[in-house]
Design an enzyme around this catalytic site. Structure first.
Site, PDB file in Angstrom:
ATOM      1  N   CYS A  59     -33.835  73.859 -18.170  1.00 10.08           N
ATOM      2  CA  CYS A  59     -35.000  73.107 -18.649  1.00 10.08           C
ATOM      3  C   CYS A  59     -34.622  71.646 -18.815  1.00 10.08           C
ATOM      4  O   CYS A  59     -35.395  70.873 -19.354  1.00 10.08           O
ATOM      5  CB  CYS A  59     -35.505  73.695 -19.965  1.00 10.08           C
ATOM      6  N   CYS A  62     -30.068  70.575 -21.849  1.00 12.00           N
ATOM      7  CA  CYS A  62     -28.652  70.258 -22.064  1.00 12.00           C
ATOM      8  C   CYS A  62     -28.342  68.841 -21.582  1.00 12.00           C
ATOM      9  O   CYS A  62     -27.554  68.128 -22.190  1.00 12.00           O
ATOM     10  CB  CYS A  62     -27.752  71.277 -21.372  1.00 12.00           C
ATOM     11  N   CYS A 154     -27.935  79.331 -21.267  1.00 13.96           N
ATOM     12  CA  CYS A 154     -28.344  79.903 -19.969  1.00 13.96           C
ATOM     13  C   CYS A 154     -27.164  80.002 -19.006  1.00 13.96           C
ATOM     14  O   CYS A 154     -26.941  81.036 -18.384  1.00 13.96           O
ATOM     15  CB  CYS A 154     -29.448  79.068 -19.331  1.00 13.96           C
ATOM     16  N   CYS A 186     -28.403  76.596 -27.579  1.00 17.92           N
ATOM     17  CA  CYS A 186     -29.578  76.200 -26.788  1.00 17.92           C
ATOM     18  C   CYS A 186     -30.267  75.056 -27.476  1.00 17.92           C
ATOM     19  O   CYS A 186     -30.963  75.279 -28.450  1.00 17.92           O
ATOM     20  CB  CYS A 186     -30.524  77.394 -26.661  1.00 17.92           C
ATOM     21  N   HIS A 224     -22.818  81.255 -41.060  1.00 16.00           N
ATOM     22  CA  HIS A 224     -23.015  81.746 -42.424  1.00 16.00           C
ATOM     23  C   HIS A 224     -21.859  81.327 -43.349  1.00 16.00           C
ATOM     24  O   HIS A 224     -22.073  80.923 -44.491  1.00 16.00           O
ATOM     25  CB  HIS A 224     -23.114  83.267 -42.353  1.00 16.00           C
ATOM     26  N   CYS A 227     -22.279  77.698 -44.333  1.00 18.32           N
ATOM     27  CA  CYS A 227     -23.643  77.245 -44.628  1.00 18.32           C
ATOM     28  C   CYS A 227     -23.757  76.748 -46.068  1.00 18.32           C
ATOM     29  O   CYS A 227     -23.223  77.344 -46.994  1.00 18.32           O
ATOM     30  CB  CYS A 227     -24.608  78.414 -44.405  1.00 18.32           C
ATOM     31  N   CYS A 251     -31.549  80.799 -49.247  1.00 15.49           N
ATOM     32  CA  CYS A 251     -31.059  81.430 -48.016  1.00 15.49           C
ATOM     33  C   CYS A 251     -32.224  81.928 -47.154  1.00 15.49           C
ATOM     34  O   CYS A 251     -33.251  82.388 -47.664  1.00 15.49           O
ATOM     35  CB  CYS A 251     -30.153  82.594 -48.395  1.00 15.49           C
ATOM     36  N   CYS A 257     -32.866  84.679 -40.395  1.00 17.67           N
ATOM     37  CA  CYS A 257     -31.689  83.875 -40.029  1.00 17.67           C
ATOM     38  C   CYS A 257     -30.564  84.763 -39.487  1.00 17.67           C
ATOM     39  O   CYS A 257     -30.237  85.800 -40.054  1.00 17.67           O
ATOM     40  CB  CYS A 257     -31.188  83.095 -41.236  1.00 17.67           C
ATOM     41  N   CYS A 266     -22.165  74.469 -36.085  1.00 20.11           N
ATOM     42  CA  CYS A 266     -23.384  73.704 -36.398  1.00 20.11           C
ATOM     43  C   CYS A 266     -23.478  73.280 -37.866  1.00 20.11           C
ATOM     44  O   CYS A 266     -23.857  72.161 -38.176  1.00 20.11           O
ATOM     45  CB  CYS A 266     -24.633  74.523 -36.091  1.00 20.11           C
ATOM     46  N   CYS A 278     -30.697  73.173 -37.569  1.00 16.63           N
ATOM     47  CA  CYS A 278     -31.809  74.123 -37.700  1.00 16.63           C
ATOM     48  C   CYS A 278     -32.055  74.570 -39.144  1.00 16.63           C
ATOM     49  O   CYS A 278     -33.161  74.481 -39.671  1.00 16.63           O
ATOM     50  CB  CYS A 278     -31.571  75.342 -36.816  1.00 16.63           C
ATOM     51  N   CYS A 285     -31.444  80.279 -38.345  1.00 13.36           N
ATOM     52  CA  CYS A 285     -30.573  80.217 -37.166  1.00 13.36           C
ATOM     53  C   CYS A 285     -31.015  81.339 -36.231  1.00 13.36           C
ATOM     54  O   CYS A 285     -31.269  82.460 -36.666  1.00 13.36           O
ATOM     55  CB  CYS A 285     -29.123  80.431 -37.594  1.00 13.36           C
ATOM     56  N   CYS A 288     -28.202  81.293 -31.127  1.00 18.09           N
ATOM     57  CA  CYS A 288     -28.188  80.923 -29.701  1.00 18.09           C
ATOM     58  C   CYS A 288     -26.776  80.739 -29.144  1.00 18.09           C
ATOM     59  O   CYS A 288     -26.610  80.475 -27.958  1.00 18.09           O
ATOM     60  CB  CYS A 288     -29.031  79.668 -29.470  1.00 18.09           C
TER      61      CYS A 288
END
Lengths: 320, 519
Positions: A59, A62, A154, A186, A224, A227, A251, A257, A266, A278, A285, A288
């Site tokens: 798409c 990236c 992908c 993603c 997690h 987080c 949470c 999540c 992340c 996110c 989450c 991905c």
């Protein structure tokens, strides 16, 4: 460097000899022979490493994610660090002219291959570029590549297209007998991609990978575990209403999540220059970074997916 | 019998596209545009939790990344009976505003500008500006070491290419600046969107991101910087090109096409959703001296599969659309369907929006002699970017007031559960034009899902009546003096800012497909 070469020639030392000396010297110092030679070759020819960036069932997310780098700015990477020979979304050339560059570069070899988007397993004809099946293009470009990076969910494991009728698969399923570095999520995190490319260009080696081909440095721990909302999870405080400011930081497990089942940095690295990610915008989450994305993560916004069931089972056993 | 040439892939667009044109007497006589990649998203959605649709459809495209997420959420809003609180609507507007602010300049500099300048002219720059000399040095160094990728190879610059060293060197510098600006614009969206591409905060009923005052301030300060770039660099550049070296192209109306324009209208400025940034409407056969704007009615949309690799059937409304593959179909040449409104092919996007809005700046340029086509399309895109910037300030002001009221809401939590049965549609003015999503829900699961996206309108193939899609039509008559150098062809295509990944719908099938090649 050119002057240096001329000077060497005065002493009757050819470029080839010189590289050989360097290699021996490097080996005696315990450095990677390959790397020193390669880097010297680049220096002597004032050449930047050629990069081929292929887009298949993609798409362009990236690509866009990668161009979001501000420090270092993406322009400096494109103009100073790499020689981007082929990239459909960026390059000036089109049609046959673009295809010629691709095939010349692939034939010559020594390039870094970056693949974005999946390869349709159901039938080659779901993705054609320049009148050729994308699968063939990937095979051709992988043959003489010095490194292969599958960028984004992908290209790594098939991502969302995996569950469509075209049955998209990752590069590792198509290219056999070569190491493929997988950078899922993603879209790809721009730091993950830039860091991997630079690590390879600096050391000549592939970074240490986990059992599914992801660099451990980026995908070593679960979201997690790092987080900010972890304390709320431990205390059993879960977000049920996005309008309630008191719940804002609770949470998100009950909102589906997948953080406990997703390995990526992340939560520490964050996205977009650290502005957000996110979970911090109140969204669950989606996992991905995992090969099970997307179907094992569906439904996304409730705790009813296969993955959520596994998470709850672990929670019951006190394993989270 | 003219000479046929094929450009495959068409680069600097989103997605995979091929174009074949027949050239006779130095002009395009026939054009065939083809989408050459498919995934099959709609089929994947059937049987899923409806709320997944906004996440999954976002992945149609990573360039215009969150337009589908929002459009899908709107379709679900209708199907679920959700009422988005004004606070949620404001945040939806703001993240979409950031999307526009990143997307339009990106299209001009990164995807189009290289077709309008002779990059090698920088060698003749004689000025003393330090920044510009650095740009000159960079380019000359690349030339010296014979490594000018990705700026070369390229089509040969023609008479419309700007060769003035001063203009070219500024353009290249702005190309580099724009890369930085669009990264920053996306960071601005991430304040509430979570990250980009693919925001995370838009869901049925509103948004997930409960705002705080500092985020508003941060967004505003980043918006200030974008505004400066848009007003002082991007818009002046587009105007300088359009009214200067490209004026002959503008006057000739190269790439005009059908001159039918469509917009659903979008982005409410008030809680009653009465005032919009872009009004909706329909213009058929545009004549600047005499045209009517008719109201838009979604019921008049149909999609034809005549020239696409899908099972033959009569054109239907998207609610009843399907994707059943048929790849041996005679005469089919693309994965893109042909949407029609009232049986006609339309253009959607910035030009359509600005003509329907009767925008003064755009009409001033028309009165100077510009006709709809490549140049006017770029012009309209730049002008509307400013309208979005202004609207963002308005929304920020409102958000600050709204969020400090007691009982402030961003989400309709009472309607977050999928209905047992329902249907709904959502429309959105995406940067590339009007977008529509249609959803049917049965037993709390998706029964059918259809999207008709801007590039499907613009890059569509022929239909039952043989009417060409807008881009195909726009190519007819375009001057191509040298068939080996079809630079005008790619200019026309790129002026639509095509997004092919979005445009393709697909489903399963076992088939053997002969690639459509003209000898």
């Amino acid at each position: 460097m050119r002057d240096f070469e001329k000077e060497l020639e005065l002493y009757g030392v050819t470029r080839r000899d010189f590289l050989k000396y360097c290699a021996v010297l490097a080996a005696s110092l315990g450095l990677s022979q390959y790397d020193v030679r390669r880097r010297l070759a680049y220096a002597l020819e004032s050449k930047k490493p050629p990069v081929i960036w292929l887009e298949g069932q993609d798409c362009a997310g990236c690509t866009i994610s990668f161009t979001g780098l501000t420090d270092p700015p993406v322009a400096s990477i494109l103009l100073d660090k790499i020689s981007l020979r082929y990239h459909e979304t960026i390059m000036a050339a089109a049609g046959q002219m673009a295809e010629d560059v691709l095939h010349e570069t692939a034939k010559k070899g020594g390039h870094v291959l970056i693949v974005e988007g999946s390869i349709p397993e159901a039938d080659d004809r779901f993705c054609y570029v320049g009148g050729k099946s994308f699968k063939k293009i990937v095979e051709e470009c992988a043959e003489k590549a010095v490194a292969i990076i599958a960028t984004g969910a992908c290209a790594a494991y098939g991502g969302i297209p995996k569950d469509t009728p075209s049955k998209g698969v990752g590069v590792g399923k198509i290219v056999k007998g070569k190491t493929v570095i997988n950078l899922p999520t993603c879209p790809v995190h721009p730091d993950h991609l830039l860091g991997t490319v630079v690590y390879f260009l600096t050391t000549g080696k592939v970074p240490e990978l986990d059992e599914i081909g992801r660099p451990k440095i980026y995908f070593g721990q679960s979201i997690h575990d790092n987080c900010r909302r972890r304390a709320h999870f431990d205390a059993g405080r879960f977000l049920t209403d996005w309008n309630d400011p008191n719940q804002k930081e609770y949470c998100l497990i009950e909102r589906g999540c997948k953080g406990p089942a997703a390995k990526s940095d992340c939560a520490i690295r964050r996205w977009n220059d650290g502005i957000n990610f996110c979970i911090d915008c109140g969204a669950p989450c989606v996992g991905c970074s995992e090969p099970g994305f997307y179907s094992e993560m569906s439904p996304i916004y409730t705790a009813e997916s296969e993955t959520s069931r596994k998470i709850y089972a672990m929670k019951e056993k006190g394993l989270l | 019998m003219g000479q046929k040439i094929k450009i495959d892939p068409v680069t600097r667009i989103e997605g995979h596209m091929a174009i074949e044109v027949e050239i006779e007497g130095g002009k395009v006589k026939e054009a065939i545009s083809s989408g050459t990649m498919a995934r099959g998203f709609e089929a994947l959605l059937i049987g899923r939790d409806p709320r997944d649709a906004s996440y999954v459809t976002s992945r149609f495209c990573g360039v215009c990344f969150s337009v589908h997420q929002l459009c899908s959420a709107r379709a679900q809003d209708m199907a679920f009976g959700a009422k988005v609180p004004w606070g949620g609507e404001l945040i939806r507007n703001l993240v979409m505003g950031a999307e526009y602010i990143y997307d339009h300049p990106l299209h001009f500099y990164q995807l189009s500008a290289l077709d309008f300048i002779d990059i090698m002219a920088v060698a003749n720059y004689k000025g003393k500006d330090k920044d510009l000399l650095a740009v000159k040095e960079k380019i000359l160094h690349l030339v010296k070491v014979k490594d000018t990728y990705p700026f070369t190879p390229r089509y040969k610059p023609d008479e419309y290419c700007v060769r003035d060293p001063d203009i070219v060197i500024h353009a290249i510098k702005h190309y580099i600046d724009a890369l930085k600006m669009h990264a920053k614009a996306r960071n601005m969206g991430a304040i509430w969107g979570g990250r980009t591409p693919h925001y995370m905060n838009i869901i049925v009923g509103g948004v997930t991101s409960y705002p705080d005052v500092n985020q508003v301030l941060r967004f505003r300060s980043m918006l200030d910087e974008q505004k400066k770039f848009i007003e002082e660099v991007y818009i002046p550049d587009v105007i300088a090109f359009a009214e200067g070296p490209l004026f002959p192209l503008a006057k000739a109306g190269v790439g005009g096409g059908h001159r039918n324009y469509l917009a659903c209208g979008d982005f409410p400025l008030d809680p009653e959703r009465k005032k919009l940034v872009f009004p909706g409407g329909v213009i058929v056969n545009f004549d600047p001296k005499n045209f009517k704007v008719l109201p838009f009615d979604q019921a008049k949309i149909t999609e034809s599969v005549k020239a696409a690799w899908y099972k033959e059937r009569d054109p239907v409304h998207p609610y009843d659309g399907e994707q059943v593959f048929h790849l041996e179909k005679k005469g089919a040449y693309t994965f893109i369907k042909a949407p029609r409104y009232d049986g006609m092919a339309f253009e959607v996007g910035p030009l359509a929006r600005m003509l329907i809005a009767k925008n003064k700046k755009v009409f001033d340029f028309i009165n100077k002699g510009a006709k709809p086509g490549v140049v006017l399309r770029h012009y309209a895109r730049a002008i509307e970017t400013k309208l979005i910037v202004d609207a963002c300030y308005n929304w920020l002001d409102q958000l600050l007031v709204e969020m400090t009221k007691p009982g402030f809401k961003i989400h309709d939590t009472d309607h977050f559960e999928p209905p047992k049965e329902g249907m709904g549609y959502g429309f959105l003015e995406a940067p590339r034009g009007m977008l529509g999503h249609w959803i049917r829900i049965k037993d709390k699961k998706i029964q059918n899902y259809q999207a008709v996206v801007p590039s499907t309108w613009n890059i569509s193939p022929r239909d039952e009546k043989g009417i060409r899609g807008q881009c195909e039509q726009a190519l007819i008559g375009v001057p191509v003096p040298d068939p080996k150098n079809p630079i005008n062809v790619v200019r026309v295509i790129r002026s639509f800012d095509p997004c092919i990944a979005c445009a393709v719908h697909i489903v399963n099938g076992n088939f053997s497909l002969e690639r459509f090649i003209i000898a």
